[in-house]
Motif scaffolding. Structure first.
Motif, PDB file in Angstrom:
ATOM      1  N   GLN A   1       0.811  -1.210   0.000  1.00 51.09           N
ATOM      2  CA  GLN A   1       0.000   0.000   0.000  1.00 51.09           C
ATOM      3  C   GLN A   1       0.853   1.273   0.000  1.00 51.09           C
ATOM      4  O   GLN A   1       0.305   2.371  -0.048  1.00 51.09           O
TER       5      GLN A   1
ATOM      6  N   ILE B   1      -7.381  -6.571  -3.384  1.00 52.46           N
ATOM      7  CA  ILE B   1      -8.385  -6.139  -4.365  1.00 52.46           C
ATOM      8  C   ILE B   1      -9.598  -7.058  -4.302  1.00 52.46           C
ATOM      9  O   ILE B   1     -10.749  -6.613  -4.352  1.00 52.46           O
ATOM     10  N   THR B   2      -9.331  -8.358  -4.172  1.00 55.07           N
ATOM     11  CA  THR B   2     -10.424  -9.349  -4.143  1.00 55.07           C
ATOM     12  C   THR B   2     -11.361  -9.121  -2.965  1.00 55.07           C
ATOM     13  O   THR B   2     -12.590  -9.180  -3.112  1.00 55.07           O
ATOM     14  N   ILE B   3     -10.801  -8.869  -1.778  1.00 53.99           N
ATOM     15  CA  ILE B   3     -11.641  -8.714  -0.582  1.00 53.99           C
ATOM     16  C   ILE B   3     -12.044  -7.266  -0.335  1.00 53.99           C
ATOM     17  O   ILE B   3     -12.659  -6.969   0.688  1.00 53.99           O
ATOM     18  N   GLU B   4     -11.724  -6.385  -1.274  1.00 54.99           N
ATOM     19  CA  GLU B   4     -12.033  -4.956  -1.135  1.00 54.99           C
ATOM     20  C   GLU B   4     -11.505  -4.430   0.202  1.00 54.99           C
ATOM     21  O   GLU B   4     -12.216  -3.850   1.019  1.00 54.99           O
ATOM     22  N   TYR B   5     -10.224  -4.641   0.396  1.00 55.19           N
ATOM     23  CA  TYR B   5      -9.571  -4.296   1.658  1.00 55.19           C
ATOM     24  C   TYR B   5      -9.748  -2.824   2.012  1.00 55.19           C
ATOM     25  O   TYR B   5     -10.090  -2.481   3.150  1.00 55.19           O
ATOM     26  N   ASP B   6      -9.504  -1.958   1.062  1.00 54.99           N
ATOM     27  CA  ASP B   6      -9.594  -0.520   1.345  1.00 54.99           C
ATOM     28  C   ASP B   6     -11.000  -0.122   1.780  1.00 54.99           C
ATOM     29  O   ASP B   6     -11.180   0.697   2.689  1.00 54.99           O
ATOM     30  N   LYS B   7     -11.997  -0.737   1.130  1.00 51.88           N
ATOM     31  CA  LYS B   7     -13.382  -0.434   1.489  1.00 51.88           C
ATOM     32  C   LYS B   7     -13.678  -0.914   2.906  1.00 51.88           C
ATOM     33  O   LYS B   7     -14.325  -0.204   3.706  1.00 51.88           O
ATOM     34  N   GLN B   8     -13.213  -2.106   3.229  1.00 52.44           N
ATOM     35  CA  GLN B   8     -13.425  -2.626   4.583  1.00 52.44           C
ATOM     36  C   GLN B   8     -12.719  -1.755   5.623  1.00 52.44           C
ATOM     37  O   GLN B   8     -13.258  -1.488   6.697  1.00 52.44           O
TER      38      GLN B   8
ATOM     39  N   SER C   1     -12.065   1.383   5.410  1.00 52.79           N
ATOM     40  CA  SER C   1     -12.822   2.629   5.554  1.00 52.79           C
ATOM     41  C   SER C   1     -14.027   2.424   6.457  1.00 52.79           C
ATOM     42  O   SER C   1     -14.351   3.263   7.307  1.00 52.79           O
ATOM     43  N   THR C   2     -14.697   1.268   6.273  1.00 52.18           N
ATOM     44  CA  THR C   2     -15.852   0.947   7.111  1.00 52.18           C
ATOM     45  C   THR C   2     -15.442   0.797   8.575  1.00 52.18           C
ATOM     46  O   THR C   2     -16.125   1.293   9.481  1.00 52.18           O
TER      47      THR C   2
END
Length: 812
Positions: free
Chosen positions: A215, A453-460, A462-463
Motif C-alpha cells: 500500500q 483487491i479481491t476482498i475490497e480491503y480498502d473499502k473494509q 474505511s468501514t
C-alpha cells in the motif's frame, strides 16, 4: 443468601471439608444455611476460621498466613465465590470476630491507640436533605431494567456504545478472519505455499507487514513479463559450470589477401592460342578435353581426328605450367575458404539449457546476432570464392579484385559477449538463493496485492475506521454521562457528610452499654483531631472522665460487641440489610452479660429486621440455650408475613481436622452440658468396634466422665460434690467399680501420679467397661434415665458385659 460453604481446604483445622458430604440429615439430604443460623462448637474447633472466610468476602482480603488456602461459597443464585475472586458477589457483609476487633478497636492490643470512628445520620436542617433529594432525583434509580434520570441516560448510552463497539469489533473480526485465512489457511494460505512465496512460517502479522508494503506509494506491481521471469527463477536449480568456449582464429584477411593475389595475377600471352585466349568458354572446354585425352587417346573422341604431336606441343605451350599452377592455387584457396566457412559456422552453438533463465533473453538476442554475423562473414567469403572461380574460368585474364565487407569484428564481438555471459551465468550460482528469495518476495507481494483487491480491503478499512469513530463517540458519551453521575454522586456524598455525625456513633455505643448492660463506668467519646484538611474524628474509651486503661477482658468484649452493633447503623451499612456473621460474642462474660448479649441481638438485629441473613456461633451452652429463642417474622415480596427459617449446625474437631455437621437433637432441643456428657458416655458404652470415626469418643471419655460426675454428684450430694466417697455411694457397696472410675477420672483425665500414662495409648476395653458400668447404675433411676435417653434421641441402653469387666480387673 449464603446457601453453603461448599468446600474448605488448608484453612486452619479444615483440611478438605465438603459440605455436600458432611452436612447431611439422617435421610441423606443436604441441609443449606437458613435465614438465622446458630453454630455451636467448642473452643479451637474452627468457628473463628469460618468467620474469617466470610470476612474475606467483606474486606476482599484473606490472611496471607495460610499456605495454599482454598474455599468455595455457594450463594442463593448458585454463583460461587472463591479465594481467587473474593469480590465476585454483590452482598453487603458484616462480620464480628477477633479480626474486626483488632482492626477497629486497636487500643485493646495497644493502649496508645484509639477506636476507629464511624458516623450515623445527624440532625442537620431540612434544606440539606431537600438538596440531597433533588440531586438523587436528578441522578435517578440504578435498578436494573428500571433506571431513571442520569442512570437511564447512562444505561441507554452504554447500550448504544455496546452496539457500536460490537459492530466495530465484528467488522474488525471479519477482516481479521480473511487475513488470517490468507496467511495460514491450508487451502489459500501463503504459509502452505512456501515453495512459491518463500516463508513456511508465515503469520498474519507478517501479512500485515506485507500489506503496508504493497500500500506504499512506491510499490509497483510487476509486469506479466516480470512475473514470468520470477516464476522461472524460483524453479531454478544450481547449474554446472558452462564448458569453456575458445573462439577460432579468423583467416578472412589472409584469405582476402591471397584471393586478391590470385585474381589479379597476370599470365604471359606468348605461345598462346589466340582463339582460346579470346574465348574463355572455349579455353575451358579445350583444357578439359586435353585433360581427358592426354596420354590416353591419340584420336579426338569428339571428331575422331588424329591429334598430332605438333598439336599436342601447341596445346602444351598454351596450357603452360604457370596457368596450371594458378588453377591449382585457386582450387586450393577455394578449399581453404570453404573450410573457413565451416569452421566459423560451427565454432559456436548456443545452448540455453546451460544458462540460468535470467540470461535466456540475452542469449536469444545474441544467437540472432551470431547467425547474422556468420551470414555476413560467409557472404564475404563467398565473394572471395566467386572472384576465384571467375578467374579460374578466365585463367588467362586477370581482373580487378573486389574487396568484400569486413565482418570479422562483429563476429569477434559476439563471441566476446558470449564468453561474458558464460562468466555471468557461472558467477550467478552464488547469488541464486538471494535472487530466488527476492523473486518469491515479489510474487508474494503481488499475491497480497491481488488479494486486497479481491476482498475490497480498502473499502473494509474505511468501514472499520467509520465504525471505530462511532464507537469512540459512544464511549465518550458514556464517559461524559459517567462523569455527570460521579459528579452528582460526589455532591450527594458531600451533602450527606454534612448530615453525618460521628458523635452519634459514640452515643449509640454508650446507649447499648448503659441501657442493656447497666455499665455506666465506661463510655465512648468522639474527639475531633486538629489539623489541615477534612475533619478527622477518633473515639476514645473514657472512664471517670479520663481515658481508660487496663480494661478487663469482659469490658473489652462488651465494648467491642456494642461497637459492632452500633456500626450496623453507620452510613455505609444502614438500610442495606447485610449478611451478619457474629463469632462467639460472649467470651469472658458472666451469666448476666450473656443474657444481655442475647437481648441485644434479638432487639437490635432480629426484631428490627436489619439483616438478610444472620449467623451466630458460640462455644457456650447457656448462650446456645438463649439463641434457640431467636425468631420473628419478615415481609416477603408480596407483603405477607413469614417466619424466619432457622438452621442449627455444629463445628466438630477430630484430632487436627474439623468439620461442619447438622446439630444433634440433644443439643438443639435439650441444651445443657449434662445432656451432652451423658450422650458421650452412652456412645462409648454402645460402640461395637473402634475405627477412625469414633476413636475420639474413647480419647475424650475420661474428661467427659469426670465432668459428668462433677455435675451429677453435685446435685445428688450438694454438700460434698464429687469425691471418692460419693463415687462409692453412686456405685454402691462394691468398691472395685468406684476405684476403677476414680482411676479413669484421675490417671487418664489429669495424669495424677501416673505421668507416663500420657505417653501410652488409651485402653479401649477399660473405657468401655467403665461407660457401661455408669449406664447400668443410671438405669436404677428409671425416670431420670428415660428422660436422659429421650434428650439425646436414644431408645435403649447397651447391656453391661460383666465378664469383660472381670477380665479387665483381673488383668490389672
Amino acid at each position: 443468601m449464603i446457601r453453603k460453604i461448599k468446600s474448605i481446604s488448608n484453612l486452619g483445622v479444615f483440611k478438605g471439608f465438603e459440605w455436600d458430604t458432611e452436612v447431611r440429615e439422617e435421610n441423606g439430604k443436604t441441609t443449606p444455611f437458613q435465614d438465622i443460623n446458630v453454630i455451636y462448637g467448642r473452643n479451637y474447633s474452627g468457628k473463628t476460621t469460618l468467620s474469617r472466610i466470610i470476612r474475606a468476602l467483606e474486606t476482599g482480603v484473606l490472611s496471607d498466613k495460610y499456605e495454599n488456602p482454598s474455599f468455595s461459597i455457594t450463594l442463593d443464585d448458585n454463583s460461587q465465590v472463591t479465594q481467587a475472586a473474593l469480590k465476585n458477589h454483590t452482598k453487603t457483609i458484616r462480620v464480628f470476630n477477633e479480626d474486626f476487633i483488632r482492626d477497629n478497636l486497636r487500643f485493646i492490643v495497644n493502649p496508645d491507640e484509639n477506636i476507629e470512628s464511624f458516623a450515623i445520620l445527624g440532625d442537620d436542617n431540612n434544606k440539606i436533605e431537600q438538596e440531597i433529594a433533588e440531586l438523587e432525583l436528578e441522578l435517578g434509580s440504578n435498578e436494573i431494567a428500571n433506571e431513571t434520570g442520569l442512570y437511564a441516560q447512562l444505561s441507554s448510552a452504554k447500550t448504544a456504545s455496546g452496539i457500536a463497539s460490537q459492530q466495530h469489533q465484528s467488522a474488525k473480526d471479519a477482516l481479521e478472519t480473511q487475513l488470517s485465512s490468507k496467511a495460514t489457511d491450508k487451502k489459500i494460505g501463503i504459509k502452505y505455499k512456501s515453495e512459491r512465496f518463500g516463508d513456511q512460517n508465515y503469520t498474519i502479522q507478517k501479512l500485515k507487514g506485507d500489506i503496508s508494503l504493497v500500500q506504499a506509494t512506491d510499490y509497483h506491481p510487476p509486469s506479466e513479463e516480470q512475473l514470468t521471469q520470477y516464476e522461472k527463477l524460483i524453479l531454478e536449480t544450481a547449474l554446472q559450470p558452462i564448458p569453456h568456449f575458445t573462439a577460432p582464429n579468423t583467416k578472412f584477411q589472409s584469405l582476402a589477401a591471397q584471393t586478391e593475389v590470385l585474381v589479379t595475377k597476370k599470365i604471359s600471352e606468348s605461345n598462346k592460342i589466340e582463339e582460346l585466349v579470346k574465348n574463355a568458354v572455349l579455353h575451358r572446354w579445350v583444357n578439359e578435353g586435353r585433360a581427358h585425352h592426354k596420354d590416353k587417346f591419340n584420336q579426338c573422341l569428339f571428331c575422331d581426328s588424329t591429334i598430332s604431336a605438333d598439336r599436342w606441343a601447341v596445346l602444351d605451350k598454351h596450357f603452360d605450367e604457370e596457368s596450371n599452377q594458378l588453377e591449382k592455387n585457386i582450387d586450393a584457396l577455394i578449399v581453404q575458404i570453404e573450410d573457413e566457412k565451416k569452421s566459423i559456422s560451427s565454432a559456436l552453438s548456443i545452448d540455453k539449457n546451460l544458462f540460468y533463465s535470467k540470461y535466456h533473453q540475452e542469449l536469444s538476442d545474441l544467437d540472432i546476432s551470431l547467425k547474422e554475423a556468420i551470414k555476413n562473414y560467409t557472404q564475404s567469403l563467398d565473394l572471395l570464392i566467386f572472384q576465384l572461380t571467375y578467374r579460374k574460368e578466365n585463367i588467362l585474364s586477370s581482373r580487378t579484385f573486389e574487396a568484400p565487407v569486413e565482418a570479422t569484428d562483429h563476429l569477434l564481438s559476439i563471441w566476446d559477449n558470449y564468453k561474458a555471459l558464460c562468466e555471468k551465468s557461472d558467477g550467478y550460482t552464488t547469488m541464486l538463493a538471494r535472487d530466488q528469495k527476492s523473486a518469491k518476495d515479489k510474487l508474494r507481494l503481488k499475491e497480497v496485492s491481488d488479494y486486497l483487491i479481491t476482498i475490497e480491503y480498502d473499502k473494509q478499512q474505511s468501514t472499520i475506521v467509520e465504525l471505530q469513530g462511532k464507537s469512540t463517540e459512544s464511549i465518550q458519551a458514556v464517559s461524559q454521562i459517567n462523569a455527570k453521575v460521579l459528579e452528582k454522586t460526589n455532591e450527594i456524598a458531600s451533602k450527606k457528610r454534612e448530615l453525618n455525625d460521628e458523635e452519634k456513633g459514640a452515643i449509640k455505643v454508650n446507649e447499648y452499654l448503659n441501657n442493656f448492660f447497666g455499665h455506666r463506668f465506661l463510655k465512648l467519646k468522639a474527639e475531633q483531631e486538629q489539623g489541615e484538611g477534612a475533619k478527622r474524628v477518633r473515639f476514645e474509651v473514657i472512664r471517670d472522665n479520663k481515658k481508660a486503661h487496663h480494661l478487663s477482658e469482659g469490658e473489652c468484649s462488651l465494648l467491642a460487641f456494642c461497637y459492632f452493633l452500633a456500626k450496623l447503623d453507620d452510613i455505609a451499612t444502614r438500610d442495606t440489610k447485610p449478611v451478619i456473621w457474629i463469632d462467639d460474642p460472649i467470651s469472658s462474660l458472666d451469666g448476666n452479660h450473656i443474657f444481655f448479649i442475647y437481648s441485644l441481638l434479638n432487639t437490635e438485629i432480629v426484631s428490627t429486621k436489619k439483616f438478610s441473613q444472620l449467623f451466630i456461633s458460640t462455644h457456650n451452652l447457656d448462650f446456645l440455650k438463649y439463641l434457640k429463642r431467636l425468631g420473628g417474622k419478615y415481609s416477603d415480596n408480596d407483603g405477607k408475613l413469614k417466619d424466619y427459617q432457622k438452621g442449627y449446625f455444629v463445628v466438630a474437631r477430630k484430632d487436627r481436622i474439623s468439620t461442619i455437621a447438622i446439630m444433634p437433637k440433644y443439643l438443639k432441643e435439650f441444651v445443657t452440658e449434662f445432656n451432652y456428657l451423658f450422650q458421650q458416655i452412652h456412645k462409648c458404652a454402645s460402640i461395637e468396634s473402634v475405627d477412625d470415626t469414633n476413636y475420639v469418643i474413647f480419647y475424650n471419655f475420661s474428661n467427659n466422665a469426670r465432668k459428668f460426675f462433677e455435675i451429677y454428684l453435685y446435685y445428688k450430694y450438694p454438700d460434698q460434690g464429687m469425691n471418692e466417697g460419693t463415687l462409692r455411694l453412686f456405685f454402691g457397696e462394691d468398691k472395685i467399680p468406684a476405684v476403677l472410675i476414680d482411676r479413669i477420672n484421675n490417671e487418664y483425665s489429669h495424669l495424677a501420679g501416673v505421668f507416663e500414662r500420657g505417653a501410652t495409648p488409651v485402653e479401649v476395653p477399660e473405657m468401655q467397661s467403665a461407660a457401661k458400668l455408669i449406664i447400668e447404675r443410671l438405669k436404677q433411676d428409671s425416670e431420670q434415665y428415660s428422660s436422659l435417653l429421650k434428650s439425646i434421641g436414644a431408645t435403649e441402653a447397651p447391656a453391661v458385659q460383666e465378664a469383660t469387666l472381670a477380665e479387665k480387673l483381673g488383668a490389672e
